[in-house]
Design a protein around this motif. Structure first.
Motif, PDB file in Angstrom:
ATOM      1  N   MET A   1       0.846  -1.187   0.000  1.00 54.85           N
ATOM      2  CA  MET A   1       0.000   0.000   0.000  1.00 54.85           C
ATOM      3  C   MET A   1       0.886   1.243   0.000  1.00 54.85           C
ATOM      4  SD  MET A   1      -3.039   0.898   2.683  1.00 54.85           S
ATOM      5  CE  MET A   1      -3.676  -0.738   2.522  1.00 54.85           C
ATOM      6  N   SER A   2       0.854   2.032  -1.056  1.00 55.50           N
ATOM      7  CA  SER A   2       1.747   3.176  -1.152  1.00 55.50           C
ATOM      8  C   SER A   2       1.160   4.394  -0.452  1.00 55.50           C
ATOM      9  CB  SER A   2       2.011   3.512  -2.620  1.00 55.50           C
ATOM     10  OG  SER A   2       0.811   3.893  -3.250  1.00 55.50           O
ATOM     11  N   ARG A   3       2.040   5.233   0.059  1.00 53.59           N
ATOM     12  CA  ARG A   3       1.643   6.457   0.732  1.00 53.59           C
ATOM     13  C   ARG A   3       2.445   7.611   0.139  1.00 53.59           C
ATOM     14  NH1 ARG A   3      -1.797   3.865   1.855  1.00 53.59           N
ATOM     15  NH2 ARG A   3      -2.875   3.419   3.779  1.00 53.59           N
ATOM     16  N   LYS A   4       1.755   8.704  -0.229  1.00 57.19           N
ATOM     17  CA  LYS A   4       2.452   9.857  -0.784  1.00 57.19           C
ATOM     18  C   LYS A   4       3.259  10.568   0.295  1.00 57.19           C
ATOM     19  CE  LYS A   4      -0.818  10.733  -4.515  1.00 57.19           C
ATOM     20  NZ  LYS A   4      -1.777  11.684  -5.092  1.00 57.19           N
ATOM     21  N   SER A   5       2.727  10.659   1.510  1.00 60.06           N
ATOM     22  CA  SER A   5       3.420  11.331   2.594  1.00 60.06           C
ATOM     23  C   SER A   5       2.911  10.787   3.918  1.00 60.06           C
ATOM     24  CB  SER A   5       3.182  12.847   2.522  1.00 60.06           C
ATOM     25  OG  SER A   5       1.803  13.137   2.695  1.00 60.06           O
ATOM     26  N   ARG A   6       3.650  11.099   4.959  1.00 59.66           N
ATOM     27  CA  ARG A   6       3.258  10.640   6.280  1.00 59.66           C
ATOM     28  C   ARG A   6       2.010  11.383   6.756  1.00 59.66           C
ATOM     29  NH1 ARG A   6       7.184  10.779  11.512  1.00 59.66           N
ATOM     30  NH2 ARG A   6       6.899  13.010  11.273  1.00 59.66           N
ATOM     31  N   ASP A  79      -6.858   3.744   6.985  1.00 61.86           N
ATOM     32  CA  ASP A  79      -6.311   3.449   5.660  1.00 61.86           C
ATOM     33  C   ASP A  79      -5.431   4.587   5.136  1.00 61.86           C
ATOM     34  OD1 ASP A  79      -7.089   0.877   5.013  1.00 61.86           O
ATOM     35  OD2 ASP A  79      -9.025   1.493   4.196  1.00 61.86           O
ATOM     36  N   SER A  80      -5.782   5.833   5.471  1.00 57.34           N
ATOM     37  CA  SER A  80      -5.031   6.972   4.945  1.00 57.34           C
ATOM     38  C   SER A  80      -3.881   7.400   5.851  1.00 57.34           C
ATOM     39  CB  SER A  80      -5.973   8.163   4.717  1.00 57.34           C
ATOM     40  OG  SER A  80      -6.485   8.635   5.941  1.00 57.34           O
ATOM     41  N   ALA A  81      -3.734   6.740   7.010  1.00 54.88           N
ATOM     42  CA  ALA A  81      -2.687   7.109   7.969  1.00 54.88           C
ATOM     43  C   ALA A  81      -1.434   6.263   7.765  1.00 54.88           C
ATOM     44  CB  ALA A  81      -3.195   6.938   9.398  1.00 54.88           C
ATOM     45  N   THR A  82      -0.309   6.804   8.210  1.00 57.74           N
ATOM     46  CA  THR A  82       0.928   6.035   8.261  1.00 57.74           C
ATOM     47  C   THR A  82       1.433   5.885   9.688  1.00 57.74           C
ATOM     48  OG1 THR A  82       2.259   8.020   7.900  1.00 57.74           O
ATOM     49  CG2 THR A  82       1.639   6.722   5.949  1.00 57.74           C
ATOM     50  N   ARG A  83       0.832   6.631  10.610  1.00 57.14           N
ATOM     51  CA  ARG A  83       1.191   6.504  12.027  1.00 57.14           C
ATOM     52  C   ARG A  83      -0.033   6.767  12.893  1.00 57.14           C
ATOM     53  NH1 ARG A  83       3.350  11.813  14.267  1.00 57.14           N
ATOM     54  NH2 ARG A  83       4.724  10.573  15.585  1.00 57.14           N
ATOM     55  N   LEU A  84      -0.070   6.146  14.056  1.00 56.14           N
ATOM     56  CA  LEU A  84      -1.162   6.329  15.009  1.00 56.14           C
ATOM     57  C   LEU A  84      -0.607   6.875  16.315  1.00 56.14           C
ATOM     58  CD1 LEU A  84      -3.145   2.951  14.696  1.00 56.14           C
ATOM     59  CD2 LEU A  84      -3.500   5.069  13.402  1.00 56.14           C
ATOM     60  N   ILE A  85      -1.353   7.812  16.904  1.00 58.12           N
ATOM     61  CA  ILE A  85      -1.089   8.264  18.264  1.00 58.12           C
ATOM     62  C   ILE A  85      -2.356   8.026  19.069  1.00 58.12           C
ATOM     63  CG2 ILE A  85      -0.528  10.192  19.782  1.00 58.12           C
ATOM     64  CD1 ILE A  85       0.962  11.503  17.476  1.00 58.12           C
ATOM     65  N   LYS A 121      -2.698 -12.880  10.666  1.00 53.46           N
ATOM     66  CA  LYS A 121      -1.766 -12.190   9.761  1.00 53.46           C
ATOM     67  C   LYS A 121      -2.259 -10.761   9.584  1.00 53.46           C
ATOM     68  CE  LYS A 121       1.570 -11.984   6.651  1.00 53.46           C
ATOM     69  NZ  LYS A 121       2.993 -12.080   7.018  1.00 53.46           N
ATOM     70  N   GLY A 122      -1.509  -9.800  10.142  1.00 50.64           N
ATOM     71  CA  GLY A 122      -1.934  -8.407  10.090  1.00 50.64           C
ATOM     72  C   GLY A 122      -1.865  -7.815   8.703  1.00 50.64           C
ATOM     73  N   ARG A 123      -2.823  -6.924   8.418  1.00 45.78           N
ATOM     74  CA  ARG A 123      -2.867  -6.283   7.107  1.00 45.78           C
ATOM     75  C   ARG A 123      -2.632  -4.778   7.182  1.00 45.78           C
ATOM     76  NH1 ARG A 123      -7.782  -8.553   3.577  1.00 45.78           N
ATOM     77  NH2 ARG A 123      -6.379  -7.755   1.971  1.00 45.78           N
ATOM     78  N   LEU A 124      -2.351  -4.273   8.391  1.00 47.90           N
ATOM     79  CA  LEU A 124      -2.159  -2.827   8.555  1.00 47.90           C
ATOM     80  C   LEU A 124      -0.674  -2.481   8.592  1.00 47.90           C
ATOM     81  CD1 LEU A 124      -4.986  -2.053  11.143  1.00 47.90           C
ATOM     82  CD2 LEU A 124      -5.091  -2.080   8.636  1.00 47.90           C
ATOM     83  N   THR A 125       0.057  -3.056   7.677  1.00 49.26           N
ATOM     84  CA  THR A 125       1.510  -2.880   7.650  1.00 49.26           C
ATOM     85  C   THR A 125       1.932  -1.478   7.201  1.00 49.26           C
ATOM     86  OG1 THR A 125       1.555  -3.852   5.429  1.00 49.26           O
ATOM     87  CG2 THR A 125       1.964  -5.334   7.291  1.00 49.26           C
ATOM     88  N   HIS A 126       0.993  -0.695   6.681  1.00 50.11           N
ATOM     89  CA  HIS A 126       1.320   0.682   6.309  1.00 50.11           C
ATOM     90  C   HIS A 126       1.452   1.590   7.528  1.00 50.11           C
ATOM     91  CE1 HIS A 126      -3.059   0.561   6.667  1.00 50.11           C
ATOM     92  NE2 HIS A 126      -3.008   1.853   6.910  1.00 50.11           N
TER      93      HIS A 126
END
Length: 197
Positions: A1-6, A79-85, A121-126
């Protein structure tokens, strides 16, 4: 899953705006604003999120379906995040029930993970970083050594890991009623640095 930015997604779980948790939330968002880093906030209490499963919702478990529009909204934000707080208090040595209910209802099979013969098997590897910011009346050492370390070993060490999330970290502000204004300001400065990543 590609991400343009963090992009950061903050999951906030405290019902009282006068709490120190709310000050932590404000410090985190102000820091992200100052750094011009994109973010979203899920305020579970303000949203009226119901952490309980209904019979109808549970009937959709095996297919990963939902009847709750907030669940679908939260999944889109993840889905649109790359990090969680995650910002929450520690109540009775663990995260509040509303956070557990968030995991129960939002982290659906076939979306957040798939079941295999050898386990989940986790799918939230982004999600490249998970930062949990908590406050507690107990000292941090007590939570880690004497009270089961539920955040470190279960929430981060098991749940987030099984979901495929990496970069897992827990920072607790223990003895929340002690130390006065200067100690709180010092912690909020630390929160600001951590929020920027």
């Amino acid at each position: 899953m590609s991400r343009k930015s963090r992009r950061t997604l903050i999951i906030y779980a405290h019902p009282y705006e006068g709490s120190f948790n709310h000050a932590v939330l404000e410090a985190a968002t102000a820091s992200l604003d100052k750094a011009r880093q994109p973010y979203d906030v899920i305020d579970l209490h303000a949203d009226g999120f119901d952490p309980r499963y209904t019979d109808e919702e549970l009937a959709l478990f095996s297919e990963g379906g939902t009847l709750d529009p907030l669940v679908s909204k939260y999944q889109d934000l993840i889905d649109s995040a790359t990090r969680l707080i995650v910002i929450a208090p520690i109540w009775w040595s663990e995260l509040p029930g509303i956070v557990k209910g968030f995991v129960d209802k939002v982290m659906k099979q076939n979306w957040a993970y798939r079941a295999t013969a050898t386990g989940v098997k986790g799918r939230l590897t982004h999600i490249e970083e998970v930062l949990v910011l908590t406050t507690s009346t107990a000292p941090t050492w007590f939570l880690k050594r004497m009270a089961g370390n539920s955040v470190g070993s279960v929430f981060l060490g098991t749940i987030a890991r099984q979901l495929g999330m990496s970069g897992r970290r827990w920072v607790n502000y223990g003895r929340v009623a002690k130390g006065g204004v200067s100690r709180r300001k010092k912690h909020l400065r630390r929160v600001a640095r951590l929020a920027r990543g």
